[in-house]
Design a protein around this motif. Structure first.
Motif, mmCIF file in Angstrom:
data_model
loop_
_atom_site.group_PDB
_atom_site.id
_atom_site.type_symbol
_atom_site.label_atom_id
_atom_site.label_comp_id
_atom_site.label_asym_id
_atom_site.label_seq_id
_atom_site.Cartn_x
_atom_site.Cartn_y
_atom_site.Cartn_z
ATOM 1 N N ARG A 30 -1.862 7.281 -2.292
ATOM 2 C CA ARG A 30 -1.849 6.357 -1.168
ATOM 3 C C ARG A 30 -3.215 6.311 -0.501
ATOM 4 O O ARG A 30 -3.893 7.326 -0.386
ATOM 5 C CB ARG A 30 -0.795 6.775 -0.137
ATOM 6 C CG ARG A 30 0.616 6.429 -0.594
ATOM 7 C CD ARG A 30 1.685 6.929 0.317
ATOM 8 N NE ARG A 30 1.862 6.099 1.499
ATOM 9 C CZ ARG A 30 3.006 6.015 2.175
ATOM 10 N NH1 ARG A 30 4.078 6.699 1.774
ATOM 11 N NH2 ARG A 30 3.091 5.260 3.248
ATOM 12 N N SER A 31 -3.584 5.115 -0.036
ATOM 13 C CA SER A 31 -4.843 4.950 0.691
ATOM 14 C C SER A 31 -4.620 5.043 2.201
ATOM 15 O O SER A 31 -5.578 5.156 2.965
ATOM 16 C CB SER A 31 -5.485 3.600 0.351
ATOM 17 O OG SER A 31 -4.620 2.533 0.740
ATOM 18 N N GLU A 67 1.148 2.628 -3.512
ATOM 19 C CA GLU A 67 -0.036 3.119 -4.219
ATOM 20 C C GLU A 67 0.082 4.612 -4.518
ATOM 21 O O GLU A 67 0.637 5.372 -3.733
ATOM 22 C CB GLU A 67 -1.294 2.900 -3.377
ATOM 23 C CG GLU A 67 -1.678 1.469 -3.173
ATOM 24 C CD GLU A 67 -2.892 1.315 -2.263
ATOM 25 O OE1 GLU A 67 -3.418 0.188 -2.226
ATOM 26 O OE2 GLU A 67 -3.321 2.282 -1.615
ATOM 27 N N ARG A 119 0.824 -1.225 0.000
ATOM 28 C CA ARG A 119 0.000 0.000 0.000
ATOM 29 C C ARG A 119 0.856 1.273 0.000
ATOM 30 O O ARG A 119 0.400 2.311 -0.464
ATOM 31 C CB ARG A 119 -0.982 -0.023 1.166
ATOM 32 C CG ARG A 119 -2.077 -1.086 0.977
ATOM 33 C CD ARG A 119 -3.152 -1.037 2.042
ATOM 34 N NE ARG A 119 -2.668 -1.243 3.393
ATOM 35 C CZ ARG A 119 -2.433 -2.425 3.960
ATOM 36 N NH1 ARG A 119 -2.617 -3.546 3.269
ATOM 37 N NH2 ARG A 119 -2.011 -2.508 5.211
#
Length: 189
Positions: free
Chosen positions: A69-70, A66, A63
């Motif tokens: 980013r989340s 990503e 993650r």
């Protein structure tokens, strides 16, 4: 903003601490937190074994790459020993300009003001660098130390979420707190 490119690991100084992106070599550090029932008793999940800690770290590392980013799931380390994970702090992004805050420290590092410093720096990062409007923290009702911590940083109690998490073989309520960007007082830290 942090002045870094998305491919560079995130490193946030916080006094004598460093909040940093996790690394593949952090399995033992992660296990020292999530594998300790004295720590996970207060969290939203039960203790994890080495394989589960490795899987958790693998997910964090994935993650981190990503774009956008989340989440920002950062290791807490002492600045003098940045390779040693003593805790974590997390902003899980969701909704419009909002994030859920979470944190934990290795048992032997608790009670030293480390969580306060790390959470304060993460709040500053969330409102300043990420431009968030709202942070939420959901805390188990028996975790009075954590509730005192977020309240001391300006979070307001919103209410109780009944049977919010299933952990350690039982349903547990959570007390929900929030902090809005206009309420954050960095000088008060």
């Amino acid at each position: 903003m942090t002045g870094r490119t998305p491919s560079e690991p995130l490193r946030l100084p916080a006094g004598s601490l460093l909040l940093r992106d996790f690394e593949a070599s952090d399995t033992d550090g992660v296990l020292s937190i999530v594998g300790d029932e004295r720590v996970t008793y207060w969290l939203s999940f039960a203790s994890r074994d080495r394989a589960e800690a490795q899987s958790m770290l693998d997910g964090i590392l994935k993650r981190q790459l990503e774009t956008p980013r989340s989440e920002y799931y950062l290791a807490i380390a002492d600045s003098d020993s940045p390779e040693t994970v003593i805790g974590f702090v997390r902003l899980g992004l969701g909704g419009v300009k909002a994030a859920d805050l979470g944190y934990a420290l290795r048992h032997e590092w608790q009670g030293r003001g480390i969580a306060r410093a790390a959470v304060s720096r993460m709040i500053e990062f969330g409102f300043g660098d990420l431009g968030l409007h709202r942070l939420t923290a959901n805390i188990g009702p028996q975790n009075t130390a954590s509730m005192r911590l977020v309240e001391s940083l300006g979070f307001q109690r919103e209410g109780t979420i009944r049977d919010h998490v299933h952990t350690n073989g039982a349903w547990r309520d959570s007390v929900s707190f929030s902090l809005l960007e206009g309420e954050w007082q960095p000088a008060a830290v």
